[in-house]
Design a protein around this motif. Structure first.
Motif, PDB file in Angstrom:
ATOM      1  N   HIS B 108      13.827  17.998   6.097  1.00  0.00           N
ATOM      2  CA  HIS B 108      12.610  17.755   5.045  1.00  0.00           C
ATOM      3  C   HIS B 108      11.484  19.025   5.390  1.00  0.00           C
ATOM      4  O   HIS B 108      10.602  18.788   5.505  1.00  0.00           O
ATOM      5  CB  HIS B 108      12.080  16.567   6.001  1.00  0.00           C
ATOM      6  N   GLN B 109      12.124  20.091   5.038  1.00  0.00           N
ATOM      7  CA  GLN B 109      11.272  21.288   5.324  1.00  0.00           C
ATOM      8  C   GLN B 109      10.061  21.431   4.078  1.00  0.00           C
ATOM      9  O   GLN B 109       9.064  21.668   4.596  1.00  0.00           O
ATOM     10  CB  GLN B 109      12.154  22.626   4.899  1.00  0.00           C
ATOM     11  N   ARG B 110      10.332  20.737   2.898  1.00  0.00           N
ATOM     12  CA  ARG B 110       9.487  20.945   1.756  1.00  0.00           C
ATOM     13  C   ARG B 110       8.453  19.913   2.233  1.00  0.00           C
ATOM     14  O   ARG B 110       6.952  20.142   2.055  1.00  0.00           O
ATOM     15  CB  ARG B 110       9.970  20.556   0.593  1.00  0.00           C
ATOM     16  N   GLU B 111       8.719  18.680   2.776  1.00  0.00           N
ATOM     17  CA  GLU B 111       7.652  17.625   3.023  1.00  0.00           C
ATOM     18  C   GLU B 111       6.718  18.352   4.212  1.00  0.00           C
ATOM     19  O   GLU B 111       5.621  17.964   4.223  1.00  0.00           O
ATOM     20  CB  GLU B 111       8.381  16.363   3.387  1.00  0.00           C
ATOM     21  N   TRP B 112       7.458  18.785   5.334  1.00  0.00           N
ATOM     22  CA  TRP B 112       6.679  19.463   6.242  1.00  0.00           C
ATOM     23  C   TRP B 112       5.490  20.522   5.620  1.00  0.00           C
ATOM     24  O   TRP B 112       4.457  20.650   6.476  1.00  0.00           O
ATOM     25  CB  TRP B 112       7.496  20.077   7.393  1.00  0.00           C
ATOM     26  N   PHE B 113       6.087  21.292   4.735  1.00  0.00           N
ATOM     27  CA  PHE B 113       5.366  22.243   4.201  1.00  0.00           C
ATOM     28  C   PHE B 113       4.010  21.717   3.701  1.00  0.00           C
ATOM     29  O   PHE B 113       2.982  22.116   3.863  1.00  0.00           O
ATOM     30  CB  PHE B 113       6.137  23.131   3.145  1.00  0.00           C
ATOM     31  N   TRP B 114       4.161  20.844   2.638  1.00  0.00           N
ATOM     32  CA  TRP B 114       3.092  20.199   2.086  1.00  0.00           C
ATOM     33  C   TRP B 114       2.140  19.279   2.901  1.00  0.00           C
ATOM     34  O   TRP B 114       0.915  19.293   2.615  1.00  0.00           O
ATOM     35  CB  TRP B 114       3.589  19.294   0.662  1.00  0.00           C
ATOM     36  N   GLY B 115       2.642  18.664   3.658  1.00  0.00           N
ATOM     37  CA  GLY B 115       2.067  17.857   4.865  1.00  0.00           C
ATOM     38  C   GLY B 115       0.984  18.874   5.536  1.00  0.00           C
ATOM     39  O   GLY B 115      -0.302  18.439   5.754  1.00  0.00           O
ATOM     40  N   LEU B 116       1.734  19.974   5.935  1.00  0.00           N
ATOM     41  CA  LEU B 116       0.680  20.940   6.827  1.00  0.00           C
ATOM     42  C   LEU B 116      -0.120  21.368   5.985  1.00  0.00           C
ATOM     43  O   LEU B 116      -1.325  21.909   6.453  1.00  0.00           O
ATOM     44  CB  LEU B 116       1.799  21.850   7.595  1.00  0.00           C
ATOM     45  N   MET B 117       0.445  21.844   4.894  1.00  0.00           N
ATOM     46  CA  MET B 117      -0.724  22.399   3.930  1.00  0.00           C
ATOM     47  C   MET B 117      -2.067  21.470   3.559  1.00  0.00           C
ATOM     48  O   MET B 117      -2.965  21.728   3.417  1.00  0.00           O
ATOM     49  CB  MET B 117      -0.006  22.913   2.516  1.00  0.00           C
ATOM     50  N   GLY B 118      -1.548  20.153   3.635  1.00  0.00           N
ATOM     51  CA  GLY B 118      -2.717  19.237   3.551  1.00  0.00           C
ATOM     52  C   GLY B 118      -3.632  19.323   4.796  1.00  0.00           C
ATOM     53  O   GLY B 118      -4.713  19.211   4.423  1.00  0.00           O
ATOM     54  N   VAL B 119      -2.833  19.214   6.008  1.00  0.00           N
ATOM     55  CA  VAL B 119      -3.694  19.561   7.355  1.00  0.00           C
ATOM     56  C   VAL B 119      -4.610  20.587   7.101  1.00  0.00           C
ATOM     57  O   VAL B 119      -5.781  20.573   7.325  1.00  0.00           O
ATOM     58  CB  VAL B 119      -2.682  19.840   8.512  1.00  0.00           C
ATOM     59  N   GLY B 120      -4.157  21.771   6.635  1.00  0.00           N
ATOM     60  CA  GLY B 120      -4.946  23.057   6.357  1.00  0.00           C
ATOM     61  C   GLY B 120      -5.952  22.872   5.417  1.00  0.00           C
ATOM     62  O   GLY B 120      -7.057  23.378   5.657  1.00  0.00           O
ATOM     63  N   ALA B 121      -5.765  22.258   4.395  1.00  0.00           N
ATOM     64  CA  ALA B 121      -6.925  22.084   3.336  1.00  0.00           C
ATOM     65  C   ALA B 121      -7.994  21.105   3.953  1.00  0.00           C
ATOM     66  O   ALA B 121      -9.109  21.655   3.890  1.00  0.00           O
ATOM     67  CB  ALA B 121      -6.403  21.323   2.246  1.00  0.00           C
ATOM     68  N   LEU B 122      -7.774  20.252   4.909  1.00  0.00           N
ATOM     69  CA  LEU B 122      -8.650  19.507   5.445  1.00  0.00           C
ATOM     70  C   LEU B 122      -9.598  20.209   6.391  1.00  0.00           C
ATOM     71  O   LEU B 122     -10.919  20.431   6.371  1.00  0.00           O
ATOM     72  CB  LEU B 122      -8.227  18.125   6.284  1.00  0.00           C
ATOM     73  N   LEU B 123      -8.768  21.067   7.403  1.00  0.00           N
ATOM     74  CA  LEU B 123      -9.339  22.008   8.304  1.00  0.00           C
ATOM     75  C   LEU B 123     -10.302  23.038   7.511  1.00  0.00           C
ATOM     76  O   LEU B 123     -11.412  23.373   7.939  1.00  0.00           O
ATOM     77  CB  LEU B 123      -8.549  22.826   9.105  1.00  0.00           C
ATOM     78  N   MET B 124      -9.814  23.590   6.248  1.00  0.00           N
ATOM     79  CA  MET B 124     -10.745  24.487   5.543  1.00  0.00           C
ATOM     80  C   MET B 124     -11.952  23.805   4.895  1.00  0.00           C
ATOM     81  O   MET B 124     -13.125  24.240   4.968  1.00  0.00           O
ATOM     82  CB  MET B 124      -9.899  24.715   4.132  1.00  0.00           C
ATOM     83  N   VAL B 125     -11.969  22.562   4.527  1.00  0.00           N
ATOM     84  CA  VAL B 125     -13.091  21.687   4.122  1.00  0.00           C
ATOM     85  C   VAL B 125     -14.057  21.491   5.299  1.00  0.00           C
ATOM     86  O   VAL B 125     -15.197  21.993   5.238  1.00  0.00           O
ATOM     87  CB  VAL B 125     -12.875  20.506   3.619  1.00  0.00           C
ATOM     88  N   ALA B 126     -13.636  21.478   6.482  1.00  0.00           N
ATOM     89  CA  ALA B 126     -14.427  21.179   7.702  1.00  0.00           C
ATOM     90  C   ALA B 126     -15.013  22.609   8.136  1.00  0.00           C
ATOM     91  O   ALA B 126     -16.439  22.557   8.452  1.00  0.00           O
ATOM     92  CB  ALA B 126     -13.623  20.718   8.785  1.00  0.00           C
ATOM     93  N   ALA B 127     -14.338  23.628   7.852  1.00  0.00           N
ATOM     94  CA  ALA B 127     -14.720  24.804   8.282  1.00  0.00           C
ATOM     95  C   ALA B 127     -15.734  25.474   7.373  1.00  0.00           C
ATOM     96  O   ALA B 127     -16.846  25.783   7.661  1.00  0.00           O
ATOM     97  CB  ALA B 127     -13.776  25.824   8.473  1.00  0.00           C
ATOM     98  N   SER B 128     -15.539  25.208   5.846  1.00  0.00           N
ATOM     99  CA  SER B 128     -16.609  25.533   4.780  1.00  0.00           C
ATOM    100  C   SER B 128     -17.903  24.653   5.143  1.00  0.00           C
ATOM    101  O   SER B 128     -18.958  25.181   4.967  1.00  0.00           O
ATOM    102  CB  SER B 128     -16.088  25.213   3.397  1.00  0.00           C
TER     103      SER B 128
END
Lengths: 129, 137
Positions: B108-128
């Motif tokens: 499930h490499q692609r699912e993991w990629f987009w899942g973690l990118m989702g986590v990254g987007a949330l962290l980016m929103v928090a940092a912003s």
């Protein structure tokens, strides 16, 4: 098992750079998060001055985070650069030359980084221009 | 005496660049971005050390305060957030790589990629949300 396949004659299969890249990556997850939290979010909006950095670096934990991050990040970054540089060669001599050069650069970078910390740790910079 | 061997070059099958591009899947882009962000962060490391050292080397604490003061000016807050994007991508994709090395999620490499990118987007929103007020936008 294919018993006819031998490891490279140099005995260097690249296992250690591969493994240490993962170990250093795991360590960096802690060090980078700690560094970013301490510098950017812990005292949000507070002015960073020579004195506040000096007072923070009195505590061993912060020295550990800064010096540990420096050592691990220099290794991880240059080991990553090494994998980029040697990926298209199988010439052991060329790989060794790259590895040696990057070790020299890495040690120099670590000393340089410690010099950046040195005024806070020792009261005066190691080197002066 | 080196015992190297040459990698055999690919033969035949000349493809149009667009056709080559069409063979790049999520994992190819993830790999390229991992390398690009890694090299950029390494370049930043040197920039970071040089900037923080120069003032102390030449003068002293007053100049350290001046340089750090300049670095917390609004344009640099935005640069910090850009740096945060590079670090977050490299860290999250690195977690993905290590999970596969340990044998988790290989199917499930692609699912993991987009899942973690989702986590990254949330962290980016928090940092912003935390940092952008300091940029006086």
């Amino acid at each position: 098992m294919a018993s006819s396949s031998h490891p490279p004659a140099s005995g260097r299969s690249g296992t250690w750079p591969w493994l240490l890249q993962r170990v250093s990556a795991a360590l960096l997850l802690f060090f980078v998060m700690a560094h970013l939290w301490i510098e950017h979010f812990m005292h949000l909006g507070a002015r960073i001055t020579y004195r506040t950095v000096l007072e923070r670096l009195v505590h061993g934990f912060y020295v550990f985070v800064d010096a540990g991050l420096l050592g691990v990040v220099v290794f991880h970054g240059l080991n990553g650069l090494r994998s980029v540089l040697v990926e298209n060669t199988n010439d052991p001599a060329a790989v060794r030359a790259v590895t040696t050069t990057l070790w020299v650069l890495g040690v120099a970078t670590f000393v340089f980084g410690m010099d950046v910390l040195s005024p806070f740790l020792f009261g005066h910079p190691w080197f002066r221009l | 005496m080196g015992r190297g061997f040459k990698v055999r070059p690919a033969t035949g099958l000349k493809r149009h660049p667009a056709q080559t591009l069409a063979t790049y899947r999520t994992g190819t882009w993830a790999w390229m971005l991992h390398r690009a962000t890694g090299l950029l962060i390494l370049a930043y490391l040197y920039f970071h050390l040089i900037v923080l050292s120069s003032d102390v080397w030449f003068k002293g604490s007053a100049d350290f305060n001046r340089v750090v003061g300049e670095l917390t000016a609004p344009p640099f807050i935005l640069a910090d957030l850009l740096l945060f994007v590079l670090i977050l991508y490299h860290a999250l994709n690195g977690i993905r790589i290590m999970l596969f090395d340990l044998g988790y999620g290989i199917g499930h490499q692609r699912e993991w990629f987009w899942g973690l990118m989702g986590v990254g987007a949330l962290l980016m929103v928090a940092a912003s949300v935390a940092l952008l007020p300091l940029a006086h936008l």
